[in-house]
Design an enzyme around this catalytic site. Structure first.
Site, PDB file in Angstrom:
ATOM      1  N   GLU B  67      43.640  23.833  27.908  1.00  0.00           N
ATOM      2  CA  GLU B  67      44.376  25.227  27.663  1.00  0.00           C
ATOM      3  C   GLU B  67      43.259  26.883  28.053  1.00  0.00           C
ATOM      4  O   GLU B  67      43.505  27.650  28.292  1.00  0.00           O
ATOM      5  CB  GLU B  67      44.844  25.910  26.136  1.00  0.00           C
ATOM      6  CG  GLU B  67      46.589  25.022  25.360  1.00  0.00           C
ATOM      7  CD  GLU B  67      46.000  23.951  25.995  1.00  0.00           C
ATOM      8  OE1 GLU B  67      45.167  22.696  25.544  1.00  0.00           O
ATOM      9  OE2 GLU B  67      47.896  22.876  25.624  1.00  0.00           O
ATOM     10  N   HIS B 136      51.626  23.608  13.702  1.00  0.00           N
ATOM     11  CA  HIS B 136      52.092  24.537  15.261  1.00  0.00           C
ATOM     12  C   HIS B 136      53.323  25.413  14.511  1.00  0.00           C
ATOM     13  O   HIS B 136      54.589  25.645  15.622  1.00  0.00           O
ATOM     14  CB  HIS B 136      53.457  22.810  15.773  1.00  0.00           C
ATOM     15  CG  HIS B 136      53.218  22.115  16.226  1.00  0.00           C
ATOM     16  ND1 HIS B 136      52.211  20.904  16.366  1.00  0.00           N
ATOM     17  CD2 HIS B 136      52.880  22.203  17.683  1.00  0.00           C
ATOM     18  CE1 HIS B 136      51.950  20.075  17.441  1.00  0.00           C
ATOM     19  NE2 HIS B 136      52.593  20.695  18.037  1.00  0.00           N
TER      20      HIS B 136
END
Ligand SMILES: Cc1ncc(C[n+]2csc(CCOP(=O)(O)OP(=O)(O)O)c2C)c(N)n1
Ligand SMILES: [Mg+2]
Lengths: 328, 343
Positions: B67, B136
């Site tokens: 990322e 998450h």
């Protein structure tokens, strides 16, 4: 080296591989029936790589893991009941229902936590190795991560620190050749194990990751090196996941070839090791009994889960700080 | 017009933008295989509308799981002629790239005296309320609101998702879009033609006179349900959805609150330094005199998100908690208090 392993140890390897297989099969069913909220990522097909690694560690040694999360604590010896209860979100879960499948942790067996964030727990295992080194307690630490995670910077920052500080840590790459739908070779430059050379550390590639003994040997060598002050090792194990990335996930795109999959299904680590045990003189009866025992263990874990209560809503507000209350 | 889901509307906006401008590319993990459903027509490679078939591997780019590298590379590409859309899938993964967001994406144009422009969109979705556990389920948009230089949108309907994403792709500044996964399945009639909804313009979801609810992202449908309940009780609720959080349509919020004199703010993020905190401060500073009751925030508590369904369900604003907040605001209105005291 493995020729010298006592038969009990070999049987324990098979037991733990079976535990992982049966536990994950059951968890998969429970996800599909809605009994487990969210999803789970199974280690089915990768049991040899998990158990070979865990059995090379001692009970006191540390381990961190990732989203493919059940095999690691099971391989390290955690009891199944509290793991299953955690998957369902019960109060008796190993993390009191706060973590779920992605965040299993059983500190009692050195399991410092699985991680839903890819690459995020590699530095944690590195830090556990740092504490072992500073405290001089002789422990080693192992970080499980996938081929996908091998492209996160956290790995290379960790490898560099571990290399320069000679930390007793094993970087264990579970190369199942895919990161979700993405074939490893399409996003990975070079060979993962060979990256170790750049950090001046040993890198080994276990081509036969379906052989629990091959993995055990490679990781044992790394563990000995770590314990003797020789520093870290990068171990890349080639394996294959049999199920979809996560249970219930339906991808229309065929990113894995059927023929490829069937080749790997033919190299089922549990079947292979059963054959090996038979060749070592273990009777089929003994092995059948072992299988039955493990099935009963999983049944018990599910019964324990079903008999357990859900946590009280107020439990959501516990465990954040040691000494600060947070209002609902 | 045709009926689209929120997710379908995102896909439609991406397709339009890819067709309209060759500089637009999509990069992210698993975008080739359309794992998250916005880079394909159907689910299969051969089905019509498959982005890889339509636009090729150069412009539909699978990335490694890196990322920090992805975000930084998209920024570099944006500074040099591309207009990337980066699919970061889960909002929680933005943290991996925090340095790139804060030190490069947000600062480069400014630090370099306006020489750089940064036409890049970062899409991510907040998987809260789905028992995904603490890693998450984050709703981190307020953290990014605290970084000058980033534009932030949080559409709450399919039409808004399509129009705002097109405007975001047009923007020469970096835009982060936060989608609540709970909204992905919403369906409504959406204009098939190209259209943009300008950034920085709120939507009045419904008009009312007694109290204003400013609702954000996944809290918008809950606020609508609460308003319906309150209507049955004779309370007239106005709902404002800012849609863009940076730049914020302060005028729409102030005008509505000045009209009703009462403000409830609902959002799924944590309480401290959330968007609701910012909006409260704004209203208190600007139109304190117009308030007939204290402002009430309905947010997630300052607590991490537990996995167990029995624990997680209490964490975010709901129809019930938003409704209760409105009732509380109405009860504490000074004139009613005064009336009660004099009785
Ligand atoms: C930082 C981060 N990026 C992306 C994801 C989404 N994701 C979860 S698992 C996964 C694939 C991981 O592949 P690998 O590391 O090879 O492990 P495997 O699933 O194959 O065991 C992805 C992309 C994530 N959880 N965290
Ligand atoms: Mg993998």
């Amino acid at each position: 080296m493995n020729a010298t392993l006592p038969i009990e140890t070999l049987l324990e390897m098979q037991r733990r591989m079976l535990r992982i297989r049966r536990f994950d099969e059951r968890a998969s069913k429970m996800v599909k029936r809605g009994q487990i909220p969210g999803t789970v990522h199974t280690s089915i097909g990768q049991e040899a790589q998990v158990v070979g690694s865990c059995m090379a560690l001692g009970e006191q040694d540390y381990m961190s893991g990732n989203h493919r999360s059940h095999g690691h604590p099971i391989g390290k010896g955690a009891p199944l009941g509290p793991l299953m209860a955690e998957l369902v979100g019960k109060a008796t879960g190993v993390c009191k229902g706060k973590g779920g499948s992605l965040h299993l942790a059983d500190f009692a067996v050195g399991s410092l936590g699985e991680s839903g964030i890819v690459g995020s727990s590699i530095p944690i295992a590195t830090g556990a190795a740092l504490s072992a080194e500073v405290l001089g307690n002789g422990r080693v630490s192992l970080a499980f991560f996938g081929d996908g995670a091998a492209n996160q910077g956290s790995l290379y920052e960790s490898m560099n620190m571990a290399g320069v500080w000679k930390l007793p840590v094993i970087f264990l790459c579970e190369n199942n050749q895919y990161a979700l739908s993405t074939p490893a070779h399409t996003v990975t430059s070079g060979v993962i194990a060979e990256r170790a050379a750049g950090f001046g550390m040993e890198g080994v590639r276990v081509e036969d990751g379906q052989s629990v003994l091959a993995v055990y040997d490679a990781v044992s060598t790394a563990v000995s090196r770590a314990r003797e002050g020789g520093g870290p090792t990068l171990v890349e194990v080639i394996t294959y996941r049999y199920n979809e990335h996560s249970e219930g996930l339906r991808l229309g795109t065929d990113y894995r070839d059927a023929a490829e999959r069937s080749t790997w299904l033919d190299r089922d680590p549990i079947v292979l090791f059963r054959d090996h045990l038979v060749s070592r003189g273990v009777s089929a009866d003994t092995l059948d009994a072992l299988e039955a025992e493990v099935l009963a263990e999983v049944d018990l874990a599910v019964a324990f889960t079903n008999d357990s209560p859900y946590p009280e809503p107020s439990a959501a507000f516990e465990d954040l700080y040691t000494d600060v209350e947070v209002a609902a | 017009m045709s009926v689209m889901t929120y997710l379908g509307a995102i896909g439609a906006a991406q397709r339009e933008a890819m067709e309209a401008d060759e500089r637009v590319i999509i990069m992210g993990e698993d975008v080739e295989a359309n794992v998250y459903g916005t880079t394909g027509g159907g689910k299969s490679r051969s089905s019509e509308g498959d982005f890889l078939q339509m636009f090729g591997k150069k412009r539909i780019r699978n990335t490694p799981i890196s990322e920090e590298g992805i975000v930084g590379a998209a920024a570099g590409a944006a500074m040099t002629g591309l207009r990337p859309i980066v699919d970061l899938s889960y909002s929680s993964f933005l943290y991996m790239a925090m340095d790139q967001f804060v030190n490069q994406v947000a600062k480069n144009r400014y630090m370099f005296g306006g020489q750089a422009s940064m036409p890049v969109v970062f899409r991510s979705a907040m998987f809260y309320g789905l028992n995904t556990g603490a890693h998450h389920s984050d709703r981190p948009y307020p953290m990014f609101m605290n970084v000058p230089g980033l534009k932030i949108i949080a559409p709450a309907s399919p039409s808004d998702a399509k129009g705002l994403l097109r405007a975001a792709i047009d923007s020469d500044d970096p835009v982060l879009t936060f989608e609540a996964v709970l909204l992905w399945g919403l369906k409504e009639e959406v204009d098939d033609n190209e259209y943009r909804i300008p950034l920085g313009k709120a939507r009045t979801v419904r008009e009312g006179t007694d109290v204003t609810i400013v609702a954000i992202s996944g809290s918008v449908p809950e606020a609508i349900l609460a308003a319906q309940d309150l209507e049955d009780e004779g309370v007239s609720v106005e709902i404002i959805d800012p849609r863009t959080l940076v730049p914020l349509d302060t005028r729409a919020i102030l005008e509505s609150t000045a009209k009703t004199g009462r403000l409830v703010i609902a959002e799924p993020a944590h309480r401290t330094c959330g968007a609701a905190a910012e909006i409260s401060a704004l209203v208190a500073e600007e139109i304190f005199d117009a308030l007939r009751a204290p402002i009430v925030r309905v947010t997630a508590p300052d607590m991490q998100i537990p996995f167990s369904p029995s624990l997680e369900k209490q964490m975010y604003p709901t129809r019930a908690t938003i409704g209760d907040a409105v009732r509380r605001v109405l009860d504490s209105a000074p004139q009613r208090l005064a009336a009660e005291i004099s009785r």
